[in-house]
Design an enzyme around this catalytic site. Sequence first.
Site, short mmCIF file in Angstrom:
data_model
loop_
_atom_site.label_atom_id
_atom_site.label_comp_id
_atom_site.label_asym_id
_atom_site.label_seq_id
_atom_site.Cartn_x
_atom_site.Cartn_y
_atom_site.Cartn_z
N ARG A 8 26.62 41.05 42.09
CA ARG A 8 28.01 41.24 41.65
C ARG A 8 28.46 39.97 40.94
O ARG A 8 27.72 39.00 40.87
CB ARG A 8 28.96 41.64 42.80
CG ARG A 8 28.59 41.29 44.19
CD ARG A 8 28.68 39.85 44.54
NE ARG A 8 29.90 39.27 44.09
CZ ARG A 8 30.08 38.01 43.77
NH1 ARG A 8 29.06 37.16 43.83
NH2 ARG A 8 31.24 37.55 43.35
N GLY A 9 29.71 40.01 40.45
CA GLY A 9 30.18 38.90 39.61
C GLY A 9 29.94 39.27 38.16
O GLY A 9 28.84 39.71 37.79
N ALA A 10 30.98 39.09 37.32
CA ALA A 10 30.93 39.68 35.97
C ALA A 10 29.71 39.26 35.14
O ALA A 10 28.99 40.13 34.63
CB ALA A 10 32.24 39.36 35.24
N ASP B 125 36.89 38.73 35.48
CA ASP B 125 36.06 39.89 35.15
C ASP B 125 36.36 40.44 33.77
O ASP B 125 35.54 41.13 33.17
CB ASP B 125 36.24 40.99 36.20
CG ASP B 125 35.59 40.56 37.48
OD1 ASP B 125 36.21 39.77 38.22
OD2 ASP B 125 34.43 40.95 37.72
N ASN C 66 40.92 39.46 37.71
CA ASN C 66 39.96 38.85 38.63
C ASN C 66 40.15 39.52 39.99
O ASN C 66 41.02 40.38 40.17
CB ASN C 66 40.17 37.33 38.71
CG ASN C 66 39.02 36.63 39.42
OD1 ASN C 66 37.85 36.87 39.10
ND2 ASN C 66 39.31 35.79 40.39
#
Length: 368
Positions: A54-56, A248, A258
Amino acid sequence: MKIQGKPYQTIWVHPTNSSIIQIIDQRWLPHKFVIEDISSCHEMGVAIKDMHLRGAPCIGAAAAYGMYLAALEAPENGFQTYLKEQSDYLNQTRPTAVDLGNAITAVSKKLVGCPNKKTAVEICLNFAKEACAESVEHCRLIGVHGLEIIKKIHADKPDQPVNILTHCNAGWLATVDHGTATSPIYAAHNAGIPVHVWVDETRPRNQGARITAFELLEHGVPHTVIPDNVGGHLMQHGMVDMVIVGSDRTTRSGDVANKIGTYLKALAAKDNEVPFYVALPHSSFDFTIRDGVKEIPIEKRGAKEVSYIQGKTKSGEILEVLLTPEDSPSMNYAFDVTPAHLVSGIITERGICAANEAAILALFPEYQ
Ligand code: MRU
């Protein structure tokens, strides 16, 4: 970054079998370090949607490798149709993180006119590798630029650590390497500037308590995990010098999506005159929109993520337990939007700018 002294990135091609992509499966951190083999585009979609990673920027890298896996499994006849179907499938896995759509759009452009499946495989693999290398460099540069802000704060209080509050995990595990919000923090720590990080636990999935804390601990950065509601109190008492978060999706006018709860931190920061910075590489900008609240799609995730919580028992088992009354409904918006007027500055790989359209486009003139 290193785990137990060994360097890792979050995603890579299997060293002896190039039809497998390996990822760090973040669902089990900090209690178990698991590397997962991903062998199909479908599996990559599941890994993105169910947040094995995960995490953009990390999601963007995963989408790029997902397209490579799609090219490998595509039929010789009709490979373009197959790739289009798989790109649509990947595109809907996480709606807010724009890095995903940006990666898919970029690789799809490169595939236009591609003569055969073999070439498509080469295009997708080269794209994924180059996009990852570029992302790593962009995140490193965010650290170089963000370090200057931390240096200035340190110069005003040379005998005390710089206290930085962050929300969610915008660290190296949310990117391919270095992180966005944490990149200036690692740069400052590596430069010998004393920093201390307030880590918001970040309900409901606790990416701060589980993942940011894990990262900072591995790197030796002093930090303290706090419940999500504590930041405002700390700011009122002068215990936060700056906030840095990731994003994001940030609009061309500087509205920032975010992790849910970021907006509340920005409000508290404004009220207490604490600088509130957002760190993002250009893959996390959405230059097609201006009004974040109206236009950014906000991912709604399963209610179970709110009503259950995961942890390790004394005997070492990782378990999920029910937190709420069985019959209480819960709701799970995963992101919120912080309007540009609450943002002190945006830290990018090209430098730091104000959160407004003119300043952002001065750094990224190709999106005029
Ligand atoms: O739902 P997640 O864990 O993917 O959300 C991650 C965040 O909100 C991060 O702050 C954001 O992606 C920036 S990552 C460098």
